[in-house]
Design a protein around this motif. Sequence first.
Motif, mmCIF file in Angstrom:
data_model
loop_
_atom_site.group_PDB
_atom_site.id
_atom_site.type_symbol
_atom_site.label_atom_id
_atom_site.label_comp_id
_atom_site.label_asym_id
_atom_site.label_seq_id
_atom_site.Cartn_x
_atom_site.Cartn_y
_atom_site.Cartn_z
ATOM 1 N N TYR A 61 -60.751 -49.085 -11.590
ATOM 2 C CA TYR A 61 -61.846 -48.142 -11.808
ATOM 3 C C TYR A 61 -61.538 -47.175 -12.941
ATOM 4 O O TYR A 61 -62.391 -46.842 -13.736
ATOM 5 C CB TYR A 61 -62.139 -47.389 -10.513
ATOM 6 N N GLY A 100 -64.086 -44.783 -14.545
ATOM 7 C CA GLY A 100 -65.429 -45.253 -14.227
ATOM 8 C C GLY A 100 -66.023 -46.162 -15.290
ATOM 9 O O GLY A 100 -67.055 -46.786 -15.060
ATOM 10 N N ARG A 120 -70.321 -48.181 -7.796
ATOM 11 C CA ARG A 120 -70.317 -47.268 -8.945
ATOM 12 C C ARG A 120 -71.576 -46.409 -8.940
ATOM 13 O O ARG A 120 -72.654 -46.873 -8.591
ATOM 14 C CB ARG A 120 -70.248 -48.061 -10.252
ATOM 15 N N LEU A 121 -71.419 -45.168 -9.370
ATOM 16 C CA LEU A 121 -72.570 -44.271 -9.482
ATOM 17 C C LEU A 121 -73.405 -44.587 -10.714
ATOM 18 O O LEU A 121 -74.612 -44.407 -10.715
ATOM 19 C CB LEU A 121 -72.103 -42.816 -9.514
ATOM 20 N N ASP A 122 -72.764 -45.079 -11.760
ATOM 21 C CA ASP A 122 -73.445 -45.338 -13.024
ATOM 22 C C ASP A 122 -74.087 -46.724 -13.027
ATOM 23 O O ASP A 122 -73.601 -47.658 -13.669
ATOM 24 C CB ASP A 122 -72.458 -45.205 -14.188
ATOM 25 N N LEU A 157 -83.030 -43.633 -8.830
ATOM 26 C CA LEU A 157 -82.456 -42.876 -7.723
ATOM 27 C C LEU A 157 -83.546 -42.417 -6.768
ATOM 28 O O LEU A 157 -84.548 -41.842 -7.168
ATOM 29 C CB LEU A 157 -81.694 -41.659 -8.267
ATOM 30 N N THR A 171 -78.277 -51.964 -8.228
ATOM 31 C CA THR A 171 -78.394 -50.830 -7.313
ATOM 32 C C THR A 171 -77.024 -50.475 -6.745
ATOM 33 O O THR A 171 -76.100 -51.291 -6.785
ATOM 34 C CB THR A 171 -79.387 -51.139 -6.176
ATOM 35 N N ASN A 172 -76.916 -49.268 -6.214
ATOM 36 C CA ASN A 172 -75.684 -48.896 -5.513
ATOM 37 C C ASN A 172 -75.975 -48.577 -4.047
ATOM 38 O O ASN A 172 -75.291 -47.798 -3.419
ATOM 39 C CB ASN A 172 -74.947 -47.742 -6.212
ATOM 40 N N ARG A 173 -77.004 -49.215 -3.524
ATOM 41 C CA ARG A 173 -77.275 -49.094 -2.092
ATOM 42 C C ARG A 173 -77.339 -50.504 -1.498
ATOM 43 O O ARG A 173 -77.573 -51.482 -2.208
ATOM 44 C CB ARG A 173 -78.569 -48.335 -1.822
#
Length: 185
Positions: A25, A28, A57-59, A80, A95-97
Motif C-alpha cells: 500500500y 496509497g 482503497r479510499l481513492d 460517494l 467501488t469501495n463498498r
Amino acid sequence: MSAGRFRHTVAVDFDRVVHDYLHGYQDGSIYGDLVPGAVEALHALMRDFMVVIFTARLDVIGVASWIRSRTGISAVVEPLGERVRRWRPGEVLVTNRKVPALAYVDDRSVVFRAWLAALADVYALSDLACPGGAMNDQETGNAGLLEEIRRLCSEEDPASAVAAIREALGEPVKAPRSAKDLEIK
C-alpha cells in the motif's frame, strides 16, 4: 447487447487480483502492474455479467484511472454516498463498498459453507499457521497443513475445533469455553 441482459454481478477485488500489489500500500499510490491474465478474464466476465471492481482503497477515482490506462476498459466510479444500479456494457464499476454479487473473486477469501470449515481455512492461512501469512496451501511450506487443520475441524463444536487447531500449531490453547463464546457480540 443491452445492460438488461445481465442478470448477475460478479465482484472482482483490485489488489492482488487485477493489480499485482507487489509494493504494498505504501502511501496509497498504485505502484504495481497488471496480474497476468487479468485483462482477458475481465473481458470474459464482462460478456455475461455486470462487473464490479471492489477495493479497500479510499481513492476509487485513482483505481478507475489505473484500470482505464492499463486495461483500456472503461471504468465508472460510484459517487460517494450513491449507488449505481446499472452501467453500460463494456464498463466496470469501481467501488469501495461491498455490493450484492453472484460471486466475489478475491485473493483473501474463505468460501463459507459451514463455520467449522471456515475456521479451518482462516487458521490455516493465518500467521498462526504460516508466519508471513501465506495466501494458499502451496505457499505455507507445508502442503499438508491445510488438510490437517481441516481434519481437526471434524469436531462438532467450534470451540473444540479452535482448541485442536491451536494445539496442532503449537500455540497455547486459549480456546473459547463454548460455541456461544464464538458468537459476535
